[in-house]
Write a protein that holds these residues in place. Structure first.
Motif, PDB file in Angstrom:
ATOM      1  N   ILE A  32     -20.596  20.481  21.373  1.00  0.00           N
ATOM      2  CA  ILE A  32     -20.516  19.373  20.442  1.00  0.00           C
ATOM      3  C   ILE A  32     -21.269  19.728  19.184  1.00  0.00           C
ATOM      4  CG2 ILE A  32     -21.083  16.959  20.062  1.00  0.00           C
ATOM      5  CD1 ILE A  32     -21.015  16.597  23.043  1.00  0.00           C
TER       6      ILE A  32
ATOM      7  N   GLY B 242     -23.565  19.352  16.214  1.00  0.00           N
ATOM      8  CA  GLY B 242     -24.687  18.458  15.987  1.00  0.00           C
ATOM      9  C   GLY B 242     -24.436  17.555  14.799  1.00  0.00           C
ATOM     10  N   SER B 243     -24.766  16.294  14.950  1.00  0.00           N
ATOM     11  CA  SER B 243     -24.648  15.378  13.829  1.00  0.00           C
ATOM     12  C   SER B 243     -25.825  15.556  12.893  1.00  0.00           C
ATOM     13  CB  SER B 243     -24.612  13.935  14.348  1.00  0.00           C
ATOM     14  OG  SER B 243     -25.781  13.664  15.089  1.00  0.00           O
TER      15      SER B 243
ATOM     16  N   TYR C 183     -29.283   9.855  19.048  1.00  0.00           N
ATOM     17  CA  TYR C 183     -28.259  10.425  19.917  1.00  0.00           C
ATOM     18  C   TYR C 183     -27.006  10.813  19.137  1.00  0.00           C
ATOM     19  CZ  TYR C 183     -30.866   8.387  23.877  1.00  0.00           C
ATOM     20  OH  TYR C 183     -31.821   8.053  24.805  1.00  0.00           O
TER      21      TYR C 183
ATOM     22  N   ARG D  76     -23.942  12.490  20.806  1.00  0.00           N
ATOM     23  CA  ARG D  76     -23.791  13.935  20.935  1.00  0.00           C
ATOM     24  C   ARG D  76     -23.589  14.403  22.378  1.00  0.00           C
ATOM     25  NH1 ARG D  76     -28.165  17.108  18.147  1.00  0.00           N
ATOM     26  NH2 ARG D  76     -29.540  15.432  18.837  1.00  0.00           N
TER      27      ARG D  76
ATOM     28  N   VAL E 261     -28.930  17.149  25.381  1.00  0.00           N
ATOM     29  CA  VAL E 261     -28.116  17.543  24.221  1.00  0.00           C
ATOM     30  C   VAL E 261     -28.441  18.979  23.827  1.00  0.00           C
ATOM     31  CG1 VAL E 261     -27.694  17.117  21.769  1.00  0.00           C
ATOM     32  CG2 VAL E 261     -27.862  15.185  23.353  1.00  0.00           C
TER      33      VAL E 261
END
Length: 283
Positions: A6, A8-9, A67, A70, A261
């Motif tokens: 995923i 990362g934001s 979060y 993620r 994560v």
């Protein structure tokens, strides 16, 4: 490796810094004052009376932004050790879901596996089971890494999440029949494993069990109460696993999910109230 990664934001440095600071204030902060806030109590906080410490309230409030979902598309196997608090386990499950993830299975390790006086039984059982499922366990593995690897074969995968294979189901049934684990829920395999510790274990048992789990999973996080003695042994025996102490607090639980994560892309570390790598993994 087929585990879904995923991206990362974006992180908000100011929020991250405030979160770490809030966690650090935990020992000195008093309860929040004011009217009853039961109706608006943040989801992350476990019931602790009518008041929360400031770090817990703060962690619960900022958790959704930290979060960033993620864990979306990620599956987690929940493994509890003897003495794990049921309220903490439920709260951690809620946090995983809040981060976008799902719990593929829950497995409760029994005192029959972790009691020092049961070592001969565990060794004999593990040896016999490993012979029945050749290729799963390194023949050179000792008692607790061996049994940990067998537990991993029942709940975890280094690839994609999915239903338990026939071999995994067989191992799980054997471990249940041997009273080494109990199975309170649906069994599936997941690339990420969250181990919830409770009472202190023998160092060799804790270290060996987690190292075996780590050998069969994409990523492992061990979360425990504040200043849990087991975590130093786990870090030494399973350096790829991440450890977090402070699971009885909302801040510790948020840090545990952020450690999951982090395990998606790899990386151990020691986090939480006494973490040597910081209060929370921010990268």
């Amino acid at each position: 490796m087929t585990t879904r990664m995923i991206a990362g934001s974006r992180w908000l440095p100011a929020v991250s810094t405030c979160f770490a600071l809030a966690v650090g204030l935990g020992l000195g902060a008093g309860p929040l004052q004011g009217e009853d806030d039961t109706a608006t109590r943040p989801r992350s906080a476990a019931p602790r009376g009518e008041a929360q410490t400031f770090p817990d309230a703060f962690a619960a409030a900022v958790a959704p932004g930290l979060y960033g979902r993620r864990l979306a598309g990620q599956s987690v196997a929940l493994v509890t050790l003897p003495g794990a608090d049921a309220v903490v386990v439920k709260a951690l499950t809620d946090e995983i879901v809040a981060a976008g993830g799902s719990v593929a299975s829950r497995t409760d390790v029994t005192a029959g596996l972790t009691a020092p006086g049961q070592k001969v039984l565990v060794d004999t059982f593990g040896t016999q089971l490993a012979e029945q499922v050749p290729g799963v366990v390194d023949p050179a593995a000792t008692t607790y890494p061996r049994i940990g690897r067998l537990v991993a074969a029942a709940v975890a995968t280094s690839g994609a999440a999915g239903p338990a294979s026939a071999g995994a189901a067989t191992i799980r049934r054997s471990l249940v029949a041997g009273s080494l684990i109990s199975d309170p829920g649906t069994a599936g395999v997941a690339p990420l494993v969250l181990v919830v510790a409770g009472a202190d274990l023998d160092d060799a048992i804790a270290s060996g069990l987690v190292s075996g789990l780590a050998a069969g999973a994409h990523g492992v996080v061990v979360t425990a109460p504040t200043k849990a003695a087991d975590l130093a042994a786990v870090r030494e025996g399973a350096p790829t696993a991440a450890t977090v102490d402070g699971s009885e607090t909302a801040a510790g639980r948020v840090a545990s999910v952020l450690a999951l994560v982090r395990q998606i892309s790899g990386g151990g570390g020691s986090f939480g109230a006494s973490g040597i790598d910081g209060a929370v993994p921010l990268g």
